[in-house]
Design a protein around this motif. Structure first.
Motif: not given
Length: 291
Positions: A282-287
């Motif tokens: 899974h990709e790490m995601i950021k907002t």
């Protein structure tokens, strides 16, 4: 004569397969448990590959498959690919990160992967077991280990409101920090558990109000019918401010968007990114949210 008959039969079979896949993807989707078992393995990039593959043996008629593949590619790019510009970010704005570590990594690995300490980080399937060690190592920060496989970190004081688990091990942790309500989600990936049961459970846990974020591994693609309630109340982190392909699984290939951050519509999304690596499937995601 027989050769022509076989070619004609293959062409008809080609049309039937393509029509079935298009109806599945655009109309039926995961409307029932049985259809979901077919819908999830055939995202649009896979269907495009099948259309191109079928064209190999079509002779002069292959152009129709290739034209259709081109149209489907444009549809997929329009839905998946984003190019946006980040808004100016200040120190008071909130960095939020989620990562499914695939049981291979722990909190400090996630921080190294991200490159710093975000304001809020939620991990699924992290390998940390000794949270007292983490708290002693970083006494200025705040940690919480859920009843199952969610781990929560915050730079700011946080309150755990609830930690609930469904009958089939979907986990939802509701916590509050900096005046924002967070719902950390880890939806069970078991193939014998209908996803709509688990999304109904998730929806029941969420108070669909202002100043709210819902984030986690939903084990559901963005196109799923079961995101209807969430899409009504929230903006999608990547569709609003991302760059590149929206999909987060597997191993950097843009096949399925399984990991999501949903942001209530009263909050402004300033920037969104995927942190690419091969450390997890899974990709790490950021907002970044304006406070």
């Amino acid at each position: 004569m027989i050769f022509k008959f076989i070619k004609g039969l293959y062409f008809v079979l080609n049309i039937a397969i393509i029509l079935a896949l298009l109806i599945l993807h655009f109309v039926i989707k995961d409307s029932t448990y049985e259809w979901s078992l077919i819908f999830y393995p055939f995202p649009l990039p896979v269907i495009i590959g099948i259309v191109v593959g079928l064209s190999i043996f079509l002779g002069k008629r292959r152009k129709y498959n290739l034209i259709l593949a081109g149209i489907l590619l444009l549809i997929w790019l329009a839905g998946s690919f984003r190019f946006t510009f980040a808004e100016p970010i200040s120190e008071k704005d909130l960095e939020v990160v989620f990562w499914n570590t695939s049981r291979e990594h722990h909190f400090e690995d996630a921080v190294a992967q991200y490159g710093s300490f975000p304001d809020v980080m939620v991990l699924a399937e992290a390998s940390d077991t000794d949270f007292s060690r983490l708290q002693a190592l970083y006494p200025q920060y705040y940690f919480y280990k859920s009843k199952r496989e969610l781990s929560v970190f915050s730079k700011h004081p946080m309150t755990i409101v609830s930690d609930n688990i469904s009958k089939y091990n979907t986990s939802v942790v509701h916590f509050e920090t900096t005046g924002i309500h967070f719902y950390a989600v880890d939806v069970t990936g078991s193939k014998d558990v209908p996803r709509h049961w688990e999304l109904d459970f998730v929806d029941e846990q969420i108070e669909f109000g202002d100043r709210t974020l819902v984030l986690g591994d939903f084990n559901l693609p963005y196109e799923s019918l079961f995101f209807k309630e969430i899409k009504t109340h929230f903006n999608h982190w990547f569709s609003s401010k991302g760059n590149g392909f929206r999909e987060t699984w597997p191993w950097g290939l843009p096949l399925l968007s399984l990991d999501h951050i949903w942001v209530s519509k009263d909050l402004d999304i300033l920037d969104s990114k995927k942190i690419n690596s091969l450390e997890s499937d899974h990709e790490m995601i950021k907002t970044v949210i304006q406070r």
